[in-house]
Design a protein around this motif. Structure first.
Motif, PDB file in Angstrom:
ATOM      1  N   ALA A 258      -9.886 -18.703 -13.741  1.00 12.30           N
ATOM      2  CA  ALA A 258      -8.602 -18.147 -13.279  1.00 12.30           C
ATOM      3  C   ALA A 258      -8.644 -16.622 -13.279  1.00 12.30           C
ATOM      4  CB  ALA A 258      -7.464 -18.646 -14.171  1.00 12.30           C
ATOM      5  N   LYS A 259      -9.341 -16.057 -14.274  1.00  4.54           N
ATOM      6  CA  LYS A 259      -9.335 -14.593 -14.399  1.00  4.54           C
ATOM      7  C   LYS A 259     -10.590 -13.945 -13.812  1.00  4.54           C
ATOM      8  CE  LYS A 259      -6.189 -14.613 -18.323  1.00  4.54           C
ATOM      9  NZ  LYS A 259      -5.832 -14.056 -19.630  1.00  4.54           N
ATOM     10  N   THR A 260     -11.418 -14.748 -13.142  1.00  9.41           N
ATOM     11  CA  THR A 260     -12.592 -14.170 -12.468  1.00  9.41           C
ATOM     12  C   THR A 260     -12.555 -14.578 -10.986  1.00  9.41           C
ATOM     13  OG1 THR A 260     -13.913 -16.100 -13.174  1.00  9.41           O
ATOM     14  CG2 THR A 260     -14.019 -14.129 -14.553  1.00  9.41           C
ATOM     15  N   TYR A 261     -12.901 -15.831 -10.729  1.00  9.97           N
ATOM     16  CA  TYR A 261     -12.967 -16.349  -9.355  1.00  9.97           C
ATOM     17  C   TYR A 261     -11.633 -16.164  -8.625  1.00  9.97           C
ATOM     18  CZ  TYR A 261     -13.345 -20.147  -5.833  1.00  9.97           C
ATOM     19  OH  TYR A 261     -13.349 -20.905  -4.688  1.00  9.97           O
ATOM     20  N   PRO A 270      -6.980  -9.085 -13.566  1.00  2.78           N
ATOM     21  CA  PRO A 270      -6.979 -10.185 -14.547  1.00  2.78           C
ATOM     22  C   PRO A 270      -6.177  -9.875 -15.803  1.00  2.78           C
ATOM     23  CG  PRO A 270      -9.167  -9.206 -14.332  1.00  2.78           C
ATOM     24  CD  PRO A 270      -8.330  -8.610 -13.255  1.00  2.78           C
ATOM     25  N   GLU A 271      -5.995  -8.585 -16.084  1.00  4.18           N
ATOM     26  CA  GLU A 271      -5.195  -8.256 -17.270  1.00  4.18           C
ATOM     27  C   GLU A 271      -3.726  -8.618 -17.067  1.00  4.18           C
ATOM     28  OE1 GLU A 271      -6.034  -5.114 -19.929  1.00  4.18           O
ATOM     29  OE2 GLU A 271      -7.615  -4.314 -18.644  1.00  4.18           O
ATOM     30  N   LYS A 272      -3.333  -8.772 -15.801  1.00  2.00           N
ATOM     31  CA  LYS A 272      -1.932  -9.140 -15.520  1.00  2.00           C
ATOM     32  C   LYS A 272      -1.737 -10.656 -15.521  1.00  2.00           C
ATOM     33  CE  LYS A 272      -0.014  -5.186 -13.224  1.00  2.00           C
ATOM     34  NZ  LYS A 272      -0.983  -4.243 -12.724  1.00  2.00           N
ATOM     35  N   ILE A 273      -2.845 -11.383 -15.455  1.00  2.00           N
ATOM     36  CA  ILE A 273      -2.729 -12.848 -15.397  1.00  2.00           C
ATOM     37  C   ILE A 273      -2.458 -13.390 -16.798  1.00  2.00           C
ATOM     38  CG2 ILE A 273      -3.960 -15.008 -14.937  1.00  2.00           C
ATOM     39  CD1 ILE A 273      -5.454 -13.609 -12.705  1.00  2.00           C
ATOM     40  N   PRO A 291     -13.052 -17.537 -31.052  1.00  2.00           N
ATOM     41  CA  PRO A 291     -13.378 -16.151 -30.672  1.00  2.00           C
ATOM     42  C   PRO A 291     -14.194 -16.048 -29.389  1.00  2.00           C
ATOM     43  CG  PRO A 291     -13.920 -16.565 -32.987  1.00  2.00           C
ATOM     44  CD  PRO A 291     -13.467 -17.872 -32.415  1.00  2.00           C
ATOM     45  N   GLU A 292     -15.069 -17.044 -29.151  1.00  2.00           N
ATOM     46  CA  GLU A 292     -15.981 -16.928 -28.000  1.00  2.00           C
ATOM     47  C   GLU A 292     -15.319 -17.289 -26.672  1.00  2.00           C
ATOM     48  OE1 GLU A 292     -16.141 -19.031 -30.510  1.00  2.00           O
ATOM     49  OE2 GLU A 292     -16.726 -21.059 -29.905  1.00  2.00           O
ATOM     50  N   MET A 293     -14.052 -17.693 -26.688  1.00  2.00           N
ATOM     51  CA  MET A 293     -13.411 -18.126 -25.441  1.00  2.00           C
ATOM     52  C   MET A 293     -12.783 -16.939 -24.700  1.00  2.00           C
ATOM     53  SD  MET A 293     -14.217 -21.199 -25.070  1.00  2.00           S
ATOM     54  CE  MET A 293     -14.966 -22.488 -26.080  1.00  2.00           C
ATOM     55  N   ASN A 294     -13.618 -15.952 -24.442  1.00  2.00           N
ATOM     56  CA  ASN A 294     -13.174 -14.769 -23.691  1.00  2.00           C
ATOM     57  C   ASN A 294     -14.212 -14.411 -22.632  1.00  2.00           C
ATOM     58  OD1 ASN A 294     -15.174 -13.907 -25.412  1.00  2.00           O
ATOM     59  ND2 ASN A 294     -14.235 -11.909 -25.816  1.00  2.00           N
ATOM     60  N   ALA A 295     -14.774 -15.439 -21.991  1.00  2.00           N
ATOM     61  CA  ALA A 295     -15.839 -15.193 -21.011  1.00  2.00           C
ATOM     62  C   ALA A 295     -15.343 -14.318 -19.866  1.00  2.00           C
ATOM     63  CB  ALA A 295     -16.358 -16.523 -20.472  1.00  2.00           C
ATOM     64  N   SER A 296     -14.083 -14.509 -19.452  1.00  2.00           N
ATOM     65  CA  SER A 296     -13.564 -13.690 -18.353  1.00  2.00           C
ATOM     66  C   SER A 296     -13.445 -12.236 -18.797  1.00  2.00           C
ATOM     67  CB  SER A 296     -12.211 -14.219 -17.878  1.00  2.00           C
ATOM     68  OG  SER A 296     -11.295 -14.292 -18.954  1.00  2.00           O
ATOM     69  N   GLU A 481     -13.156 -28.343  -2.953  1.00  2.00           N
ATOM     70  CA  GLU A 481     -12.921 -27.031  -3.578  1.00  2.00           C
ATOM     71  C   GLU A 481     -14.028 -26.682  -4.579  1.00  2.00           C
ATOM     72  OE1 GLU A 481      -8.110 -26.373  -3.209  1.00  2.00           O
ATOM     73  OE2 GLU A 481      -8.895 -27.164  -5.091  1.00  2.00           O
ATOM     74  N   ILE A 482     -14.625 -27.705  -5.176  1.00  2.00           N
ATOM     75  CA  ILE A 482     -15.760 -27.455  -6.074  1.00  2.00           C
ATOM     76  C   ILE A 482     -16.963 -26.974  -5.260  1.00  2.00           C
ATOM     77  CG2 ILE A 482     -17.470 -28.626  -7.546  1.00  2.00           C
ATOM     78  CD1 ILE A 482     -14.904 -28.135  -9.046  1.00  2.00           C
ATOM     79  N   LEU A 483     -17.165 -27.593  -4.105  1.00  2.00           N
ATOM     80  CA  LEU A 483     -18.292 -27.175  -3.258  1.00  2.00           C
ATOM     81  C   LEU A 483     -18.098 -25.727  -2.811  1.00  2.00           C
ATOM     82  CD1 LEU A 483     -18.757 -30.483  -1.201  1.00  2.00           C
ATOM     83  CD2 LEU A 483     -19.992 -29.727  -3.247  1.00  2.00           C
ATOM     84  N   THR A 484     -16.859 -25.368  -2.482  1.00  2.00           N
ATOM     85  CA  THR A 484     -16.568 -23.977  -2.093  1.00  2.00           C
ATOM     86  C   THR A 484     -16.819 -23.025  -3.258  1.00  2.00           C
ATOM     87  OG1 THR A 484     -14.882 -24.773  -0.567  1.00  2.00           O
ATOM     88  CG2 THR A 484     -14.764 -22.452  -1.174  1.00  2.00           C
ATOM     89  N   LEU A 485     -16.413 -23.443  -4.450  1.00  2.00           N
ATOM     90  CA  LEU A 485     -16.616 -22.602  -5.640  1.00  2.00           C
ATOM     91  C   LEU A 485     -18.100 -22.279  -5.828  1.00  2.00           C
ATOM     92  CD1 LEU A 485     -15.611 -21.413  -8.432  1.00  2.00           C
ATOM     93  CD2 LEU A 485     -16.009 -23.698  -9.367  1.00  2.00           C
ATOM     94  N   TYR A 486     -18.952 -23.288  -5.659  1.00  2.00           N
ATOM     95  CA  TYR A 486     -20.389 -23.032  -5.816  1.00  2.00           C
ATOM     96  C   TYR A 486     -20.918 -22.162  -4.671  1.00  2.00           C
ATOM     97  CZ  TYR A 486     -21.010 -26.123  -9.842  1.00  2.00           C
ATOM     98  OH  TYR A 486     -20.956 -26.670 -11.102  1.00  2.00           O
ATOM     99  N   GLN A 487     -20.455 -22.463  -3.451  1.00  3.08           N
ATOM    100  CA  GLN A 487     -20.946 -21.681  -2.298  1.00  3.08           C
ATOM    101  C   GLN A 487     -20.558 -20.214  -2.410  1.00  3.08           C
ATOM    102  OE1 GLN A 487     -19.206 -23.732   1.012  1.00  3.08           O
ATOM    103  NE2 GLN A 487     -20.701 -25.396   0.906  1.00  3.08           N
ATOM    104  N   GLU A 488     -19.338 -19.964  -2.845  1.00  3.38           N
ATOM    105  CA  GLU A 488     -18.814 -18.598  -2.753  1.00  3.38           C
ATOM    106  C   GLU A 488     -18.879 -17.821  -4.063  1.00  3.38           C
ATOM    107  OE1 GLU A 488     -14.954 -18.727  -0.982  1.00  3.38           O
ATOM    108  OE2 GLU A 488     -15.723 -19.633   0.870  1.00  3.38           O
ATOM    109  N   PHE A 489     -19.184 -18.506  -5.182  1.00  2.15           N
ATOM    110  CA  PHE A 489     -19.099 -17.775  -6.455  1.00  2.15           C
ATOM    111  C   PHE A 489     -20.226 -18.144  -7.421  1.00  2.15           C
ATOM    112  CE2 PHE A 489     -16.789 -16.972 -10.599  1.00  2.15           C
ATOM    113  CZ  PHE A 489     -16.733 -15.598 -10.472  1.00  2.15           C
ATOM    114  N   LEU A 490     -20.320 -19.413  -7.784  1.00  2.00           N
ATOM    115  CA  LEU A 490     -21.237 -19.788  -8.869  1.00  2.00           C
ATOM    116  C   LEU A 490     -22.667 -20.079  -8.409  1.00  2.00           C
ATOM    117  CD1 LEU A 490     -18.937 -22.225 -10.917  1.00  2.00           C
ATOM    118  CD2 LEU A 490     -19.553 -19.883 -11.527  1.00  2.00           C
ATOM    119  N   GLU A 491     -22.853 -20.280  -7.133  1.00  2.00           N
ATOM    120  CA  GLU A 491     -24.151 -20.608  -6.510  1.00  2.00           C
ATOM    121  C   GLU A 491     -24.560 -22.068  -6.735  1.00  2.00           C
ATOM    122  OE1 GLU A 491     -27.150 -17.739  -7.511  1.00  2.00           O
ATOM    123  OE2 GLU A 491     -25.906 -16.064  -6.835  1.00  2.00           O
TER     124      GLU A 491
END
Ligand code: SF4
Ligand code: SF4
Length: 523
Positions: A258-261, A270-273, A291-296, A481-491
């Motif tokens: 949500a705060k990256t893609y 993303p600071e406003k989200i 603590p580690e759940m801040n990947a974005s 939408e998952i296929l689009t996510l990989y195509q356009e962002f995650l590879e």
């Protein structure tokens, strides 16, 4: 004469109530004063101060004590004024979850709790309940500078209706979306989207482990989307953590995206989200605060950004709707917002015990063979139903026999883990869910029956399988939408960016306790 008899009866009643009150007061005095022999204390609570834990006294018989809830638990709160020390929370914690009574604490710096909330579901007086985070969310919704997004878990759509008088298992997905829009959320998305994503990542991980491409990460692969289960393993079986899938739960994958893609796509800071999730689970509140759940945040170079800002249980969402005078039952059906709002049947069944396994097997079969899974994999009956531990064996071309197991409720999970520890684990892949029935039986679900019943759990589960069987697409790898996510962002699954945003590591909490070897064994 009759008047005399009536007086006698009255005296007898009075004497009886006086005696009961005396017993009760004495029990409270004994309990509060802690005047107990060490042998009477439940295991693991010997060193807890009295305000942490009302220990069980042996007399009077009706006073049995209650579980310890950490006063700063992110998941639960305890109101001792409402507690009658009936002990039902102790029973579920010990017998269903195998937590209290399964450890010794040499040094107490933390109350041992997996945040599952099953104690809140069985408590007859409401003395234990979820920590209320609704105020945080109201404030965000009222802040014009915030872009407030929300995701809804697979299980809440078959239970939220119960808070509004609808029968258990009523499908309210579209009404829930409509309700969230009326509360003022700027985008309403589906956690099922990242349930499909979890399957893409986890099926890939399974295949890599089978092929031996992930050194140090052995089989069987253990699922990781139930945060109560993950914490249980971290406490009691830390040496088995290398078996745990590195995939984050769908909630946390969603928060990171949500705060990256989404933020990049829509050009939103993303600071406003402010990212909210609606979950059936009290342990999700704990998970979001790990603590580690801040990947974005790390992705954006601002570690203080959290992936998920607030987690509301189904009960809290119902409270917010009632506060705003929104009657769920009367709302129209609306669709989720695009980009992260589509799902498949495989994601829908995540909410039921066995659902993650079934969805993962469907997609793993496709990844391995290149063919669509046969019809028996679209109705994987060996892993369906409410039996505590379920097993199956599937023939997968190129792999041979794939052995799987599914368990729910951590006393059942403990049986599987003991088998693994003793070298009696023939499985390649095991699904664990902390709560009986899976997420549909989560600690944040409506208290439609107290204690909850298998009948209600079965109705919620049936609604999920019913929807899966009729869904347009049933395979996670077919979610457009998952296929689009990989195509356009995650590879691709387990790409460098996917590892950064969607995968995690675990911590051993075993140093905090001396786990007792369980007296339970599989089979
Ligand atoms: S179930 Fe509720 S009332 Fe009973 S002992 Fe536990 S907290 Fe107290
Ligand atoms: S949340 Fe779960 S582990 Fe914690 S006290 Fe309640 S039942 Fe036990």
């Amino acid at each position: 004469m009759e008047r005399f008899m009536e007086q006698q009866r009255e005296m007898t009643r009075r004497a009886f109530f006086k005696m009961m009150a005396g017993l009760g007061l004495a029990g409270w005095a004994v309990t509060a004063g802690g005047c107990l022999r060490p042998a009477e204390l439940p295991a693991g609570v010997e060193d807890l101060p009295p305000y942490h834990h009302r220990v069980a006294s042996a007399w009077p018989a009706q006073v049995r004590g209650c579980v310890p809830i950490d006063p700063v638990s992110p998941s639960l709160v305890q109101d001792h004024r409402k507690c009658n020390l009936c002990g039902q929370c102790l029973d579920v914690c010990r017998n269903t979850q195998s937590v209290v009574g399964y450890y010794d604490l040499p040094l107490v710096d933390e109350i041992i709790c997996i945040n599952c909330g099953q104690c809140a579901l069985v408590c007859p007086t409401g003395a234990i309940s979820e920590r209320d985070d609704t105020e945080k969310v109201w404030q965000a919704l009222e802040d014009p500078g915030r872009f407030v997004v929300v995701q809804t878990a697979p299980a809440t759509r078959v239970s939220l209706g119960e808070e509004f008088g609808l029968p258990p298992g009523t499908w309210v997905a579209g009404k829930q979306v409509a309700a969230l829009r009326r509360l003022g959320f700027d985008a309403v998305w589906d956690t099922n989207f990242t349930a499909d994503l979890t399957i893409m990542e986890e099926a890939t991980e399974l295949i890599k482990r089978i092929k031996g491409e992930l050194p140090g990460h052995p089989l069987p692969l253990l699922t990781s989307c139930s945060p109560g289960w993950v914490k249980f393993c971290e406490y009691f079986y830390p040496n088995l953590l290398p078996h745990m899938s590195s995939c984050k739960s769908p909630q946390q994958m969603f928060g990171a995206l949500a705060k990256t893609y989404y933020a990049e796509k829509k050009n939103i800071d993303p600071e406003k989200i402010f990212s909210v999730s609606i979950m059936p689970c009290t342990a999700k509140k704990f998970e979001a605060q790990r603590p580690e759940m801040n990947a974005s945040g790390l992705y954006r170079g601002t570690p203080s950004i959290r992936d998920v800002d607030a987690v509301l249980t189904t009960r809290e969402l119902a409270r917010m709707l009632k506060q705003k005078g929104i009657d769920l039952a009367g709302l129209p059906e609306e669709d989720y917002d695009p980009l992260m709002g589509k799902c498949t049947g495989g994601a829908i069944i995540f909410g039921a015990t066995g659902g993650v396994m079934e969805a993962a097997v469907r997609t793993a079969f496709f990844f391995i063979t290149g063919n669509e899974p046969p019809s028996d994999l679209l109705n994987l009956t060996p892993v369906r139903g409410l039996e505590g531990v379920k097993e199956g064996a599937l023939d997968v071309p190129g792999v041979g026999t794939l052995r799987i197991a599914v368990c729910h409720g951590l006393a059942n999970g403990r049986r599987v883990l003991e088998a693994m520890r003793d070298g009696r684990a023939p499985w390649h892949f095991v699904e664990f869910m902390a709560c009986p029935g899976g997420c549909i039986g989560g600690g944040g679900q409506p208290r439609t029956a107290v204690p909850p019943t298998d009948e209600i759990r079965a109705k919620r589960i049936a609604a999920l399988y019913h929807a899966d069987a009729r869904w347009e697409r049933r395979l996670s790898h077919e979610n457009p939408e998952i296929l689009t996510l990989y195509q356009e962002f995650l590879e691709h699954p387990m790409s460098e960016l996917a590892e950064e945003l969607l995968h995690t590591e675990y911590v051993s909490r075993g140093h905090q306790l001396r786990a007792r070897k369980a007296a339970v064994a599989l089979g």
